[in-house]
Every structure is written in C-alpha cells, then in structure tokens.
Design a protein around this motif. Structure first.
Motif, short mmCIF file in Angstrom:
data_model
loop_
_atom_site.label_atom_id
_atom_site.label_comp_id
_atom_site.label_asym_id
_atom_site.label_seq_id
_atom_site.Cartn_x
_atom_site.Cartn_y
_atom_site.Cartn_z
N ILE A 1 1.07 21.18 -40.19
CA ILE A 1 1.20 19.72 -40.12
C ILE A 1 2.28 19.26 -41.10
N ALA A 2 2.27 19.87 -42.31
CA ALA A 2 3.22 19.43 -43.33
C ALA A 2 4.66 19.68 -42.90
N TYR A 3 4.92 20.93 -42.42
CA TYR A 3 6.30 21.23 -42.05
C TYR A 3 6.69 20.48 -40.77
N GLY A 4 5.74 20.33 -39.89
CA GLY A 4 6.01 19.53 -38.70
C GLY A 4 6.44 18.13 -39.08
N PHE B 1 -11.61 14.53 -50.50
CA PHE B 1 -11.69 14.77 -49.05
C PHE B 1 -10.97 13.66 -48.30
N PHE B 2 -11.26 12.45 -48.72
CA PHE B 2 -10.63 11.30 -48.06
C PHE B 2 -9.11 11.38 -48.16
N ALA B 3 -8.62 11.76 -49.38
CA ALA B 3 -7.18 11.85 -49.57
C ALA B 3 -6.59 12.92 -48.67
N GLU B 4 -7.29 14.07 -48.59
CA GLU B 4 -6.78 15.16 -47.74
C GLU B 4 -6.70 14.73 -46.29
N ILE B 5 -7.79 14.11 -45.84
CA ILE B 5 -7.84 13.66 -44.46
C ILE B 5 -6.75 12.62 -44.20
N SER B 6 -6.62 11.69 -45.15
CA SER B 6 -5.64 10.64 -44.97
C SER B 6 -4.24 11.23 -44.88
N LEU B 7 -3.98 12.19 -45.77
CA LEU B 7 -2.65 12.77 -45.80
C LEU B 7 -2.36 13.51 -44.49
N ALA B 8 -3.36 14.29 -44.05
CA ALA B 8 -3.18 14.99 -42.77
C ALA B 8 -2.94 13.98 -41.66
N GLY B 9 -3.70 12.88 -41.73
CA GLY B 9 -3.55 11.84 -40.71
C GLY B 9 -2.16 11.24 -40.74
N LEU B 10 -1.67 10.96 -41.94
CA LEU B 10 -0.34 10.36 -42.05
C LEU B 10 0.72 11.33 -41.54
N ALA B 11 0.53 12.63 -41.84
CA ALA B 11 1.51 13.61 -41.37
C ALA B 11 1.53 13.65 -39.84
N THR B 12 0.33 13.65 -39.24
CA THR B 12 0.26 13.58 -37.78
C THR B 12 0.92 12.30 -37.30
N GLY B 13 0.65 11.23 -38.06
CA GLY B 13 1.24 9.94 -37.72
C GLY B 13 2.75 9.99 -37.72
N ILE C 1 11.63 -0.58 -33.33
CA ILE C 1 11.64 0.76 -33.91
C ILE C 1 10.81 0.79 -35.18
N LEU C 2 10.97 -0.24 -36.01
CA LEU C 2 10.17 -0.32 -37.23
C LEU C 2 8.68 -0.31 -36.89
N GLY C 3 8.32 -1.10 -35.87
CA GLY C 3 6.93 -1.17 -35.44
C GLY C 3 6.43 0.20 -35.03
N ALA C 4 7.27 0.96 -34.30
CA ALA C 4 6.86 2.29 -33.85
C ALA C 4 6.56 3.17 -35.06
N LEU C 5 7.39 3.08 -36.09
CA LEU C 5 7.19 3.94 -37.26
C LEU C 5 5.88 3.58 -37.97
N ILE C 6 5.71 2.29 -38.25
CA ILE C 6 4.53 1.88 -39.02
C ILE C 6 3.25 2.12 -38.21
N ALA C 7 3.29 1.68 -36.93
CA ALA C 7 2.09 1.86 -36.11
C ALA C 7 1.81 3.34 -35.89
N GLY C 8 2.87 4.16 -35.79
CA GLY C 8 2.67 5.60 -35.63
C GLY C 8 1.90 6.18 -36.79
N LEU C 9 2.35 5.87 -38.00
CA LEU C 9 1.66 6.36 -39.19
C LEU C 9 0.23 5.85 -39.22
N PHE C 10 0.07 4.55 -38.91
CA PHE C 10 -1.26 3.96 -39.01
C PHE C 10 -2.22 4.58 -37.99
N VAL C 11 -1.77 4.68 -36.75
CA VAL C 11 -2.67 5.21 -35.72
C VAL C 11 -2.99 6.67 -35.98
N GLY C 12 -1.98 7.44 -36.43
CA GLY C 12 -2.23 8.84 -36.78
C GLY C 12 -3.30 8.93 -37.85
N TRP C 13 -3.18 8.09 -38.87
CA TRP C 13 -4.15 8.10 -39.96
C TRP C 13 -5.53 7.72 -39.44
#
Lengths: 347, 292
Positions: free
Chosen positions: B143-146, B5-17, B238-250
């Motif tokens: 989410i995945a294709y997005g 469950f955690f992995a699924e949630i995390s992955l969905a979060g990262l994709a949103t991120g 820009i790098l910060g935006a990418l990393i923080a984006g993934l992190f905050v989404g997660w």
C-alpha cells in the motif's frame, strides 16, 4: 396500400387503436397468448413466464426513464422490495396472491417515492448515482435485516394461491403473469393519454419549461417514481412467487442495468419498445445457450466460454444499438410496418 | 479506543485513498474535457492489470518492463474506445453515452473471463517487501509503495495540466468547447487525449490496486467507489477528486476495520447520499445555472 393518416378529432388522434386491423391483430395476439401454454414445452413455458415478469418491470422503468427522463439504477432494488414483501407475507400470513402482490407493489412504490425525493434537486447522472446509492442501501437491508429478510440465505416461499387454487407450477403461474402483464401494459399505454402521462413527457422534454407551463415538478416526478416502482414491485413479487425463493443476490445491480439495457435496446419512450426490449434481452442468453449446444460437437471449448460470452454479447448489444439504432427495436418494427403499408412503393 | 490501531488503519486508508484519487483523476479528466461519465473505468483498470499479469507472469518479463507495457496497453485501449465508441455518440444525450460505457464494462468483463478465466489471481511481486514504519505506525509495504508511485504520477499530471500545451488545450476545451474550437484547438484530438490520459491514470492505478489486493474479472467494481468519490468531490474538479479520494479511501478502510467488511460500501454511499442532499454538485464542483 394505406395512404394518409388524417385524423378529424383529438379523440381519434389520442385513440389507443387507430384502425380495426390493429384491434383484430391484438385480439389474435391475445388468443395466441392464451393458447400458447397448452402447446408449449415446459421450457418454453418457463421462458414465457420470465419474459412476462421482465416485460412488467421494463415497462415500469420505461415510465420513469423513457417517458419522464429520470435515469434509475435502482430498478432491481425496487423489485427486491416487492419480492421480499411478498415472500414475508407468504411465510407469515395466509394472504392469497392478489392482496400480497398489491402490498408488494405499494410498499415498493412508497420506497420509490422516498428515493425520488432528491430528484427535484439533482438530475441526470447525479440522479442515476442517487438511485444507485438507494439500491446499495436496499441490498444492505436485504443482507443484514436477518429477522425479516433471512439474511444471505434469503426466504423460501410457499406456493401462491388465488381463490383457493394453488399455483404450484409454471403452467398455472403463466395464467397469472401473462394477463397481469397485458393489463399493466394497457395501463401504461393509457397513462400517456392522460394529463399525468403528458406531464411526464413534458418533464422529460424540458423540465424547466414544464414547470413554467404549470406542472408541479416535484409532485409529478415523485408520481413517476412511485408508478415505476409499483410496476417493479409487482414484477418482483411475481419473481418471488415464480422462483419461490428470494435472496439478496436475486436482485443484483446487474439486474438494474439489464432493465436499462432492455429499454434502450427496445426503444426508450415507447411502450412497444419496452416490451420488445424485455423479450429480446431475456431471450438472447437462451439463444446463446442453444447456439452453444449446436457448436459444442465441433468446438468442445464452447460451454466454457459461454457464460463470459453472454456478458460480451450483452454489452455489445447495448453499444451497437446506441450507436446504430438509438430508437431501438421499436423503430425497426415501425420501419418494417411502413414497408408493408407503402408496398409496392418504397419510403 | 486504541489510538495506535486507529492511526495504522487511518494511514492505510489514506494510502488507499491516494490510489483512489489517481483513479478519480482519470475519471475527472475525461469528464472535464468530454462530459462523458466513464462507468467503465474500473474495467479499464482491471484489463490493464491483466496485461501486467500476462507480461510479467506469463511472459516472464521483468516487472519494470512489464509495468510500462501494461500501462501502455490500457492507455491504447482507452484511445481505441474513444475513437470507436464514444466519438460516434457525440451530441447524444448523456444517458446514452453513459449506457455505452456500461455496455463497454460488460464487454471488458466478458473478455477478461474468456482470456484469463474467472478465477482470482495474484500479480507477481514487484514492490519492495520490507515493512514500512512511520514512527510507531506500521504500514503494509504494498500500500505504501503503491501510494508513493500513485502520488508521484498525480503530481506529474497536475504539473502537465498546468504548464504544457496539451494541458492548456485540455483545460480550454473543458471551460468552453466552442471558444476553444474557434481559437484553433483541435477539439477532437483533445477528446482523444483526455481518454488516453484518463486511461493511463486508471491503468497505473489498476495495476497498483491489483498488486495489493489480487485480481479477478470482477475487480472492476472498484469503479463504484470511484463514482462516489467524483460525485462527492464534484465531477469537474481535480482538487475535489484528490480530497474526496483520500477521504473516501480513509472512510472505507476505517468503516471496514471497525464494523466489518459489509459496512464499507454502506459508509461510502451514506456519504454520497448526504452530499447529494446538501451539495448536489459536489464539494468543489461547478454549480451550473440552467437557462432556457
């Protein structure tokens, strides 16, 4: 025509009133404020109370943003603290209005000082975001701390009372709100004749220079936050007494933006500007409502687009003022006065 | 603790991120080039998504024609906004410019309510609907294709800024406006370009986000999460935006899944508060030294 503005002493330069004419006009204005509720319709009275509350809060924000240069998106949150304090006190104690309101203001000031703490390290827009974070936290507390705040349902207040007189209608509330607004305005106006107020202005103009001049930045920035939140807390408390219900949605983020917009439209860094802005921004939606009722017979769709139109007009006002009149209504007011002072000559 | 469950949630979060990162990129481009904080980015996303709704739903165009058209619409909007509202504000204090974008946001929300009503709507389906599995882990297809589309565009952007003429001009303007100007770079055009590219990223992300989560005039509040991302990552990184984006989404998704929806905002803003105290200029942002 009035010529020259020669002052011969610092005292005269700093004076609150520069001429007797001003004093007379202010006296007449106070008289008008006093007579107003006896003549006004209930609707106008209701509007006047709203305007009074907005004026207090906008002046508070003006102290912080207009005079000290610290942008805050947390004004609604601070008002919420005042509102909830007053509501809780009204439900659980039998305090009369002045001490309850004071408690609300002081608690809000304390929270404001807390929120202001990062202001030494971060400034400008980062600070705006920090205050935004604070208002998100406060909103969360209002929502979730159910035993005290009543959760999403909020709290309903009993009518306020002062010296044993119950304040159960707008007419009586007006006589609390308006004098308080006038006193707090005079207080703010006087603040900027003192050492503290001048320190605020120095910080706004250039904080590093101010520090070099010997102004302890943290102390004065926190003081500005505290004062501004105190005004917000008082306004929030009056808001709670006036509507007699507070919910988390009474103090949304859009309210913080409303007050920022009010001081921008009115003129930042001018007490008169804060007042004009608060009055103007409170009345514009009402004018739109009036317009809708006029237009509806010809254009039946009008009520439907009325509420979104408010947002458009609100935004357009902010943008237009910033682009075309950055000093706001206060500047327009000054120009009009100048025109009459210099008449028959022109600028 | 249920790891799957955690992995699924995390992955969905990262994709949103990933989508967040795309929006944050649009934000950072505008900030780097023009030093304007664009509070209206969420609303530009929302308007672009409504364009898509009109083209694909109302006018029955194929989604693959409607998508570029809608993105084009959002991009044009960005360009027009820059010309009419942001350029006159050049040289004004940052507070004023920010307030202009806040005013713009209010205007756009109002217009969206007038033209498309205040009711939430669903975008027509245009992404494949078969579930996506990564090993055992299920991921919602939207989410995945997005994420895939978003990530592709992100990479294209990075390549563009690294190698193309326009990209170099943009970076030059970002690092020293006066020097760029004296080297013959048309700074005004760069400003416009930055807004156009920023809005393009936002428009695309807006359509993808709306496709996954529905659309209403209030959808623009996502801009608040993006604000947190760019502050955490550093406004001009820009790098910060990418990393923080993934992190905050997660973080948002995980906090929402384990504690309930009301904790999503709280979690992101708690991170924000910590960052502001520890590293006020963000994880990767430039620490500006102030001189008198």
């Amino acid at each position: 025509m009035r010529i020259g503005d020669a002052k011969q002493s610092y005292l005269a330069d700093e004076a609150l009133w520069t001429s007797t004419t001003q004093q007379v006009w202010f006296g007449l204005f106070l008289l008008a404020l006093f007579v107003f509720p006896f003549l006004a319709t209930p609707y106008l009275l209701y509007l006047a109370c709203l305007v009074g509350i907005a004026v207090i809060s906008a002046t508070g924000l003006n102290i912080l943003t207009g005079y000290t240069g610290l942008i805050s998106l947390g004004q609604a949150g601070f008002m919420g603290v005042g509102g909830y304090t007053v509501a809780w006190l009204s439900l659980h104690t039998d305090l009369s209005l002045p001490p309850a309101l004071l408690a609300g203001g002081l608690l809000s000031a304390a929270i404001g000082v807390l929120v202001g703490l990062p202001s030494l390290r971060v400034k400008g827009l980062y600070l705006a975001i920090a205050t935004l974070a604070a208002s998100v936290f406060l909103h969360f507390v209002f929502m979730e701390w159910t035993p005290v705040t009543g959760g999403t349902k909020g709290l309903s207040l009993r009518p306020a009372h002062i010296f044993g007189i119950p304040l159960h209608n707008d007419f009586r509330m007006y006589f609390v709100i308006m004098p308080l607004a006038v006193v707090m305005l005079l207080g703010a106006r006087n603040l900027f004749r003192t050492r503290v107020g001048r320190a605020f202005i120095a910080i706004r103009d250039r904080d590093i220079s101010a520090e070099v001049l010997g102004i302890p930045l943290l102390k004065y920035k926190l003081m500005s936050f505290g004062l501004s939140s105190f005004y917000a807390g008082i306004a929030g408390g009056l808001f709670a007494y006036f509507f007699r219900v507070v919910t988390p949605e009474s103090f949304p983020l859009s309210m913080s933006i409303f007050y920022l917009a009010a001081i921008i439209v009115g003129g930042m860094g001018s007490i008169l500007g804060g007042v004009l802005g608060a009055v103007f921004m409170t009345l514009v939606p009402e004018l739109l409502k009036l317009l809708t009722t006029v237009v509806t017979p010809f254009y039946p769709e009008a009520p439907v687009i009325m509420s979104p139109l408010r947002g458009v007009v609100f935004g357009a006002l902010i943008v237009a003022f910033l682009i075309f009149e950055p000093h706001g209504l206060a500047e327009i007011w000054r120009r009009i006065r100048r025109f009459f002072h210099l008449w028959p000559f022109r600028t | 603790m249920d790891w799957l469950f955690f992995a699924e949630i995390s992955l969905a979060g990262l994709a949103t991120g990933g989508l967040y990162a795309l929006i944050a990129l649009g934000f950072v481009i505008v900030y780097k080039a023009t030093r304007v904080i664009n509070f209206a980015i969420g609303e530009i996303m929302m308007i672009a998504a409504y364009f898509f709704l009109t083209f694909a739903g109302g006018m029955q165009l194929s989604p693959w024609i409607a998508l570029p058209l809608a993105v084009l619409g959002g991009t044009l909007l960005g360009g027009i906004v820059e010309r009419t509202m942001i350029r006159p504000m050049l040289g004004e204090s940052p507070i004023s410019v920010v307030m202009v974008t806040i005013g713009l946001a209010s205007i756009l929300v109002g217009l969206a309510e007038i033209f498309w009503t205040a009711d939430p709507q669903l975008l027509p389906e245009f992404l494949p609907r078969d579930p996506v599995f990564l090993g055992e882990i299920y991921l919602a297809p939207k989410i995945a294709y997005g994420f895939l589309i978003g990530a592709t565009v992100l990479v294209l952007y990075l390549l563009y800024f690294r190698f193309s003429r326009g990209g170099v001009a943009l970076r030059a303007t970002a690092s020293d406006q006066a020097a760029a100007y004296s080297m013959g770079i048309n700074v005004r055009r760069v400003f416009n370009l930055a807004w156009v590219f920023g809005s393009l990223a936002a428009s695309l992300a807006g359509i993808l986000v709306a496709a996954a989560g529905g659309l209403s005039p209030q959808s623009g509040v996502i801009g608040l999460s993006v604000l947190v991302i760019v502050i955490v990552g550093g406004l001009d990184s820009i790098l910060g935006a990418l990393i923080a984006g993934l992190f905050v989404g997660w973080l948002e998704t995980v906090a929402g899944a384990y504690f309930g929806g009301e904790y999503r905002m709280l979690a992101t803003f708690a991170v924000l508060a910590v960052i502001l105290v520890v590293r006020p200029y963000g994880l990767f942002g430039t620490h500006e030294i102030e001189r008198l």
